[in-house]
Write an enzyme that holds these catalytic residues in place. Sequence first.
Site, PDB file in Angstrom:
ATOM      1  N   ASP A  88      -9.422   2.622   1.110  1.00  0.00           N
ATOM      2  CA  ASP A  88      -8.865   3.329   2.261  1.00  0.00           C
ATOM      3  C   ASP A  88      -7.560   4.040   1.915  1.00  0.00           C
ATOM      4  O   ASP A  88      -6.756   4.339   2.793  1.00  0.00           O
ATOM      5  CB  ASP A  88      -8.638   2.360   3.422  1.00  0.00           C
ATOM      6  CG  ASP A  88      -7.679   1.236   3.063  1.00  0.00           C
ATOM      7  OD1 ASP A  88      -7.378   1.071   1.872  1.00  0.00           O
ATOM      8  OD2 ASP A  88      -7.231   0.509   3.970  1.00  0.00           O
ATOM      9  N   LYS A  92       1.911 -10.352   6.956  1.00  0.00           N
ATOM     10  CA  LYS A  92       1.158  -9.127   6.654  1.00  0.00           C
ATOM     11  C   LYS A  92      -0.217  -9.417   6.067  1.00  0.00           C
ATOM     12  O   LYS A  92      -1.232  -8.887   6.538  1.00  0.00           O
ATOM     13  CB  LYS A  92       1.957  -8.244   5.693  1.00  0.00           C
ATOM     14  CG  LYS A  92       1.186  -6.984   5.297  1.00  0.00           C
ATOM     15  CD  LYS A  92       1.954  -6.117   4.315  1.00  0.00           C
ATOM     16  CE  LYS A  92       1.117  -4.916   3.896  1.00  0.00           C
ATOM     17  NZ  LYS A  92       1.817  -4.056   2.928  1.00  0.00           N
ATOM     18  N   ASP A 113      -2.396   6.626   2.852  1.00  0.00           N
ATOM     19  CA  ASP A 113      -2.959   5.293   3.050  1.00  0.00           C
ATOM     20  C   ASP A 113      -3.234   5.050   4.528  1.00  0.00           C
ATOM     21  O   ASP A 113      -2.423   5.405   5.392  1.00  0.00           O
ATOM     22  CB  ASP A 113      -1.981   4.241   2.517  1.00  0.00           C
ATOM     23  CG  ASP A 113      -2.677   2.922   2.224  1.00  0.00           C
ATOM     24  OD1 ASP A 113      -3.857   2.786   2.596  1.00  0.00           O
ATOM     25  OD2 ASP A 113      -2.039   2.038   1.640  1.00  0.00           O
TER      26      ASP A 113
END
Length: 1303
Positions: free
Chosen positions: A1218, A1059, A990
């Site tokens: 991604d 986050k 990742d």
Amino acid sequence: MRFLHVNMSLLRICALVKCLNRRSLLEKLTPRAPISECCQRCLSMRNSGARRQADTHLHLQRRNVSFSVRKTEDAKKRVVKQSQLLDVLEARIQQLQPDGIVELQKTKVEFLPTLTTKRHISSARTPTNTPQEKPDISPSPQTVTTLSSKSQPSRWLEKLFREKKSKLKRRKRLREKLQKKAAEQTGDEDIPKLPSTSYKTISIKTTAEKKNSKVQAAVSHKAPKSKPKNQKKKQPSSKDQLTNEELARLDEVQLRLIEQGSPGAFSNQPEHLLHTGEEAVGNTRSCIFSWLEACVFAGETERANNFLLSQYRVRSRRAVLDPDVYNIMMRVWAKKGTLNLIGRLFILMEEAGLRPNVGSYCAALECMGRSAQCSPRVISRCLTHMEKDGISVDDIFSQCVFRLDERDMVLKAIHTVQPDYQPTGNLTTSQSSTVLVKDFYTKRDTHQYPKLDFTRDELRERLKFQLNIEQACTVTIDSVEAVKPITKSMAKTRGLFLEQRAQWRKALLQAFREGKMILGKTNTKDFRLNLYPYLCLLEDNDYVDIMIQSFSTMPPSGESLMTLAKDLGTRVYTKYSVYQKYRNQMVEKLATIYSAYTDLLAKDTEACNILPREKWCKLETEHPSGPTLQGWESSWPHIVILELGTYLLDLMVKNLKINSDILSSTYERKCIPILYHMYAFRSNRQVGFIKPHPILIQMQQEAMETKLTFDSFVMPMRCPPLPWTSAKFGAYLLTPAKLMRSMDGASQHEELLERCQNLDPVLDSLNQLGNCAWKINKRLLDIIISIFNDRGSEKLDIPPPMSEAPKVPFFNPQDASHTASEKAHKKREVINARKKCNEMHSLRMDALYKLSIANHVRDEVFWFPHNMDFRGRTYPCPPYFNHLGSDVTRSILLFAEGKPLGPMGLDWLKIHLVNLTGLKKRSSLQGRLEYANSIMEDILDSADRPLNGKKWWMNADEPWQALACCMEIASAVRSPDPTQFVSHFPVHQDGSCNGLQHYAALGRDVIGATSVNLVPCDVPQDVYSGVAQQVEGFRARDAESGLKIAQVLEGFINRKVVKQTVMTVVYGVTRYGGRLQIEKRLKEIDEFPKEYVWEASHYLVRLVFSGLKEMFTGTREIQDWLTESARLISKAGHTVQWVTPLGLPIIQPYHRTRSQLLNSRIQQINLRINYDIKQSPDIMKQKNAFPPNFIHSLDSTHMMLTALHCYSFGLTFVSVHDCFWTHALTVDTMNKVCREQFVALHSQPILQELSDFLLHKYCSRLTSDRKNKMYLEDRRLMLLLAEVPQTGDFDLSQVKESTYFFS
């Protein structure tokens, strides 16, 4: 003198233009000659008008000819040359006009319409002395292409460009000379401007100053005269003028644009103004086109022909017809061999001012090939006229879409006069112009393309199975819900349900036939397109099946009318497309080519260095005869799909009924509808809803049917998907699929893709992703199903059954015993309970669909075909079950192909397991590996006793994937040799906040690159923890100063709180959106006081944005540049477009919303359309979306590059944006490729290339009229686009050595 000379030149130009216009007008008013083969109605129209001129050359040339003849080549050349000359004159007007003269009204110069845009010929029916309405006839694509290829750039235009270039260079030299003199002078004296540079003060002047400005602008080498003392001098504001430095930069940018390419390559006219008439005509034309095709398919040829003639007879309606519409009827007459009727259509097209295109001549030649009596002279004459229209014989075979035996008939006709002719193949090898993949296509000696673990015969059997599935259009599978013992009540309800379904089917069939009969009797001469032909495409029972399927899957809370109508219309279109392919004999050819295509994929064939797309194109070239596989499919307009869907929905609401006492005899017996049409408010809008009756819901729940029916495209494919070879061909065998996902009705994306020269790298990457074979982790699936059928588990993301849903309390608003506050409280309880029930039902059904599909293919190998959104991000086509799903669906997917672990594979499995737990994000890879070895007992216990042991896996961030990994590790360590253990498990790598990684690489930002692991480090840098620490520092400082909310937040700021906001800031989240994200995180903390949530979220979002601005300065500068560029571009009336480094064209489809009313039988539907290019761009959406969309296009480019190069190494590779997946054995190879391609991507001058593209696209032609309100805005846009943000000193090659870039 120069002033007078300029004015005289302009007057001569205007006089010449007027002369040309008068000449054109005389030519237009000249009566036309009659055509001998014309229909009687056309002759009567002409006889009622002006006198014929029977002795004209055109009349003699047309006599006894069965198809029309175009104008002579000399006439065409004359019109083209006139249009070229006028383009030069217009440019010369702009060049000769002094900057100070603004009174010259250039718009009064009328330009002669060229042959490509308008060839309107006045009808003799209209008197010559009355003004005629001129329809705006849009040329066909073939016409534009043909003429544009003939008309080369004029040497006059080239001369103008050279003069402009030299003029800019002279300005630059003069400016440098002035600066040099200024540097030599001492003191603080003011340096006087030379008169020749006085034009550089650009300002908005008052009317009183215009006379003086004229004279001053005209005199070039004399000192400006002083103004009278009594004249007031108005100082222009800074907003109304550009500085000398800005003007100097403007000259430099314009000079660079001229050197790079022709300034006239792009139009500076706003798109919504360019397409205003064209788009409106295009919408109507697409409706007519689909309606006529439906008529022809249904055998209603006479209806289609009558409608076409009725449209043609009305001049205002004739404008919406293009050659492709006429070609529909030409193909019909060609099949029947009636050449005279095709000739009449040619005549009608010429009367409408249209040029026949490739399809028109193809139909004529097909007809000649079918007619045994056709003379070779007629064929030769047709080929001659075709050449005069700029169409070659090769164009027929390369551009036309053939059905049945049309190609063979055309070739037969051509062989009559040219026996040795053979069509040239259009196969070209991939030669991408993109530097990034040039070596990939040219240097293939070392490529090792992977094979599938199947033989050719096995793949061909799978092809037959998939064809049967797609031909049926639906798939019925078993539900995974626990099969309970059949009780008497259940058996009775099932019997009643089966009996009622038979009655409903009978009622719907009768109502459908009656409605179709009524629509069939309507007259088509009233120019209205009714639904009759769309109701004749399928068998009557097919429509009934579609309606039954629709209400059987309706949720208890109902569904919006728009959604149901769209689903119904789409299912009809899908089945029609499949039927069409069978009727055109396309399926037989497809199966033949696919059988040969399996040689590339099967394991029992020789390896070759050819890509799937190239192999398929080569096979198509080797099998030319028969129908064309690509390009013939035309989608229905969105409005047609909705109208058809609402018609079927109205039949369902009116005819599906049930007895009220069917479940209980206590109710009064009466016939009631099972579906109700009602209205509900959604976001302050009244929306139509279709809701099932409670009796129907109760019957469905008591019957507990064990079957689920899905559309075929919902299921994974049982054979490798068709390779994408163009924007219109790929993915499923028969089911229509789009290469690029878009909003319903939006067409700009498809048009961009069709005009794109080279999509090969994009198509090849999609094919690589789609060719990955999958299988099911059956052991894990059984565990999930057991929990699903028990009571579910919210902790493990398994939704509970509806029996666990809260009961909706009874509430009587008329009860007088409750106070107003108590009633309001009760009402909120009812609303919340219903909302919870609806959410639980939605989640339960979603899980049921996914698990049932997985269980259906548990013993099979399957594939997920891929397409992409408008930014280039890739997605699997099946919507429910795929690897982009939740933790549950990802955990039960395995690679069908297994590979041995090798020396490092087991370590990668352990590291991957620790990553899934989320426990050691700040630890090194070695630290994670050591942690995994320390908890091996828990790992083995989880694998052996997942539901009865320590249940360590349940505390992971991704519990089900963690459990699957535990099972794989246990199997590997217990094998005789772990290095030889064959693993099917996908290991993930990742990106570390991938959006910020791209921003840091674009800006070469050292601090930002370090924060997101572009720089090699011993341990991973966690940007989320870094921002959290920075925010905590701000909070502590404010708390010391006595701020109450800062004191309340003590101890609650952590990585999880910030986050999501940090992750989405790079993708354009606003402060409002960030506040909602933080508010949600704070509500999840039980100890945090709920009364401070709102104030705390406001406070924290401000600190997060401030912290990011300090940490990523380069990122903020690039983001601001992108945002401001999009704002000015959209303010000028343009939508933002760009091209990815792989050559994929992208356009943002955000326009101002307009409303369109759809009058259906059930209700009026207000369609809110925000993709209409007639409307001006939505400035707010354009500017806010450009930065995130641009970054998304970059991360998709990086993924595609990685996919292509992994394919060349023989790796199995898939991605979730991604997050890259591969076997444990090949993780190191994939990591190396991933880093190399990221460096290669960002080694390109991405921002500079974007700047150049935007400058050429939007700033090639600046308005010279200072009165224009966009005069300054255009120049500010040019300055902004040319000023690319400065980059830092980060060494990009360090990424190759960064362990935690992707980890």
